[in-house]
Design a protein around this motif. Structure first.
Motif, PDB file in Angstrom:
ATOM      1  N   ALA A  41       8.848 -15.129   5.955  1.00 54.38           N
ATOM      2  CA  ALA A  41       8.086 -13.961   5.519  1.00 54.38           C
ATOM      3  C   ALA A  41       9.081 -12.912   5.018  1.00 54.38           C
ATOM      4  O   ALA A  41      10.152 -12.732   5.587  1.00 54.38           O
ATOM      5  CB  ALA A  41       7.289 -13.404   6.681  1.00 54.38           C
ATOM      6  N   CYS A  42       8.714 -12.253   3.944  1.00 53.59           N
ATOM      7  CA  CYS A  42       9.585 -11.225   3.372  1.00 53.59           C
ATOM      8  C   CYS A  42       9.554  -9.992   4.276  1.00 53.59           C
ATOM      9  O   CYS A  42       8.480  -9.583   4.704  1.00 53.59           O
ATOM     10  CB  CYS A  42       9.059 -10.894   1.981  1.00 53.59           C
ATOM     11  N   PRO A  43      10.696  -9.395   4.602  1.00 57.65           N
ATOM     12  CA  PRO A  43      10.694  -8.247   5.525  1.00 57.65           C
ATOM     13  C   PRO A  43      10.097  -6.988   4.904  1.00 57.65           C
ATOM     14  O   PRO A  43       9.656  -6.095   5.609  1.00 57.65           O
ATOM     15  CB  PRO A  43      12.176  -8.050   5.849  1.00 57.65           C
ATOM     16  N   CYS A  44      10.087  -6.886   3.578  1.00 52.31           N
ATOM     17  CA  CYS A  44       9.582  -5.649   2.983  1.00 52.31           C
ATOM     18  C   CYS A  44       8.056  -5.623   3.085  1.00 52.31           C
ATOM     19  O   CYS A  44       7.395  -6.638   3.038  1.00 52.31           O
ATOM     20  CB  CYS A  44      10.022  -5.510   1.534  1.00 52.31           C
ATOM     21  N   ASN A  45       7.526  -4.427   3.232  1.00 53.00           N
ATOM     22  CA  ASN A  45       6.094  -4.229   3.436  1.00 53.00           C
ATOM     23  C   ASN A  45       5.239  -4.835   2.338  1.00 53.00           C
ATOM     24  O   ASN A  45       4.160  -5.347   2.575  1.00 53.00           O
ATOM     25  CB  ASN A  45       5.839  -2.718   3.454  1.00 53.00           C
ATOM     26  N   HIS A  46       5.767  -4.756   1.116  1.00 53.55           N
ATOM     27  CA  HIS A  46       5.005  -5.147  -0.058  1.00 53.55           C
ATOM     28  C   HIS A  46       4.461  -6.577   0.050  1.00 53.55           C
ATOM     29  O   HIS A  46       3.381  -6.878  -0.447  1.00 53.55           O
ATOM     30  CB  HIS A  46       5.925  -5.028  -1.282  1.00 53.55           C
ATOM     31  N   HIS A  47       5.194  -7.454   0.711  1.00 51.66           N
ATOM     32  CA  HIS A  47       4.776  -8.855   0.760  1.00 51.66           C
ATOM     33  C   HIS A  47       4.261  -9.278   2.120  1.00 51.66           C
ATOM     34  O   HIS A  47       4.250 -10.441   2.427  1.00 51.66           O
ATOM     35  CB  HIS A  47       5.958  -9.764   0.388  1.00 51.66           C
ATOM     36  N   ASP A  79      -6.199  -8.448 -14.448  1.00 54.89           N
ATOM     37  CA  ASP A  79      -6.002  -7.397 -15.460  1.00 54.89           C
ATOM     38  C   ASP A  79      -7.314  -6.699 -15.821  1.00 54.89           C
ATOM     39  O   ASP A  79      -7.310  -5.574 -16.322  1.00 54.89           O
ATOM     40  CB  ASP A  79      -5.378  -7.980 -16.736  1.00 54.89           C
ATOM     41  N   GLN A  80      -8.431  -7.400 -15.602  1.00 50.39           N
ATOM     42  CA  GLN A  80      -9.737  -6.804 -15.932  1.00 50.39           C
ATOM     43  C   GLN A  80     -10.386  -6.108 -14.735  1.00 50.39           C
ATOM     44  O   GLN A  80     -11.478  -5.564 -14.856  1.00 50.39           O
ATOM     45  CB  GLN A  80     -10.678  -7.888 -16.478  1.00 50.39           C
ATOM     46  N   TYR A  84      -2.074  -4.845  -6.377  1.00 49.97           N
ATOM     47  CA  TYR A  84      -2.157  -5.959  -5.413  1.00 49.97           C
ATOM     48  C   TYR A  84      -2.177  -7.320  -6.113  1.00 49.97           C
ATOM     49  O   TYR A  84      -2.619  -8.312  -5.543  1.00 49.97           O
ATOM     50  CB  TYR A  84      -3.414  -5.808  -4.549  1.00 49.97           C
ATOM     51  N   GLN A  85      -1.716  -7.345  -7.348  1.00 48.44           N
ATOM     52  CA  GLN A  85      -1.771  -8.559  -8.163  1.00 48.44           C
ATOM     53  C   GLN A  85      -1.253  -9.794  -7.409  1.00 48.44           C
ATOM     54  O   GLN A  85      -1.835 -10.870  -7.484  1.00 48.44           O
ATOM     55  CB  GLN A  85      -0.931  -8.354  -9.435  1.00 48.44           C
ATOM     56  N   ASP A  86      -0.142  -9.627  -6.662  1.00 50.04           N
ATOM     57  CA  ASP A  86       0.453 -10.794  -5.994  1.00 50.04           C
ATOM     58  C   ASP A  86      -0.481 -11.372  -4.928  1.00 50.04           C
ATOM     59  O   ASP A  86      -0.429 -12.557  -4.627  1.00 50.04           O
ATOM     60  CB  ASP A  86       1.821 -10.443  -5.384  1.00 50.04           C
ATOM     61  N   GLN A  87      -1.352 -10.545  -4.362  1.00 53.98           N
ATOM     62  CA  GLN A  87      -2.294 -11.041  -3.360  1.00 53.98           C
ATOM     63  C   GLN A  87      -3.589 -11.560  -3.983  1.00 53.98           C
ATOM     64  O   GLN A  87      -4.330 -12.300  -3.335  1.00 53.98           O
ATOM     65  CB  GLN A  87      -2.666  -9.925  -2.374  1.00 53.98           C
TER      66      GLN A  87
END
Length: 308
Positions: A2-8, A97-98, A106-109
């Motif tokens: 898991a990525c430590p940064c909050n974003h992920h 995008d729409q 939140y595109q990555d999610q």
């Protein structure tokens, strides 16, 4: 890792989305698989996200199935398109995008596993259509050949095809409770005869068209569950459609009546769990990688067979 940064922080277990986190939207409901959000300023719409969670025996496992949410979403999108001539559906767009601008961060999610949909008044009935005798229906038939008000032929074997598809509604239970099979007469008492007739007709037509198509791809749809909602007095198809989570898909080349069938869903998982000394209550047992990988491959195979 898991990525430590909050974003992920949504991503764990090598990129499987097990729990979405969209703080600027309003979380309405976290179901067994889907997370549903309201979007501020867009009250007539909902954002529906299919995670990689998997449940068995109404218990959500701690281990995700890689890309399961993406597979379910792509299968639903395929069917919404194929079946649009029978009934309108709730899909607005599956292209991030729409979506309203607040969603873009939140595109990555959201990518590949979400749908922006019309908000409807959900009719509190699960519309189940059965083409073959299996599951709870088979268990009931062995005790009494009249099941849910249907007088069925004598001498049916497990997994036999019904002479005609059966519409067998159930109530929509609150989370954690089991849906309950009801008769069509009981359904009419709950929502009125006119809407009940329309729902039954739409459901059987959807099933017939979908099962005919699936057979051409080597898949038998033994049974499936639709959900319908109302917008401006019109019934529309909502939720997920004809996925391995809402349907029993059997490979046609392995079909043998008189027994249970292999299926494109949680079979590996259920078989594994039934081999354990586990009471089918939370907490769930940990799942070996072999089981999660085989399950992921089965979902993917269903998607490829149906949509390619």
């Amino acid at each position: 890792q898991a990525c430590p940064c909050n974003h992920h922080r949504v991503y764990t277990m090598s990129n499987a989305a097990i729990r979405t986190d969209l703080p600027e939207l309003n979380l309405l409901h976290r179901g067994k698989v889907r997370d549903m959000y309201e979007i501020p300023g867009h009250e007539d719409k909902l954002l529906m996200i299919a995670t990689d969670r998997i449940s068995a025996y109404d218990v959500v496992m701690d281990d995700p199935i890689a890309d399961k949410g993406k597979v379910l979403t792509q299968i639903s999108l395929f069917w919404f398109d194929l079946l649009a001539d029978i009934v309108p559906n709730h899909l607005i767009s599956a292209d991030v995008d729409q979506y309203p601008e607040v969603c873009h961060q939140y595109q990555d999610q959201l990518e590949g596993r979400s749908m922006l949909v019309r908000r409807t008044q959900v009719v509190p009935i699960e519309c189940i259509v059965r083409g073959y005798i299996s599951g709870s229906f088979w268990s009931a038939y062995k005790k009494d050949t009249t099941v849910c008000g249907f007088a069925l032929p004598e001498g049916m074997r497990e997994s036999d095809k019904f002479p005609q598809p059966l519409f067998t509604p159930s109530t929509k239970a609150e989370q954690g409770l089991h849906d309950e099979n009801i008769s069509v007469a009981q359904m009419e008492d709950i929502i009125g005869k006119d809407i009940a007739d329309k729902m039954a007709d739409i459901s059987v037509r959807l099933y017939k068209k979908a099962s005919e198509y699936a057979r051409s791809k080597g898949i038998i749809i033994a049974d499936t569950k639709f959900e319908l909602g109302m917008v401006d007095g019109e019934l529309i198809l909502i939720d997920e459609v004809l996925t391995p989570d809402s349907s029993r898909f059997w490979p046609m080349d392995e079909y043998k009546p008189g027994q249970g069938q292999p299926s494109f869903d949680k079979q590996f998982l259920r078989d594994y769990l039934s081999s354990l000394d586990w009471g089918k209550q939370p907490p769930p047992p940990p799942l070996p990688a072999e089981i999660t990988e085989k399950t992921a491959a089965r979902y993917k195979e269903a998607q490829e067979r149906l949509t390619l």
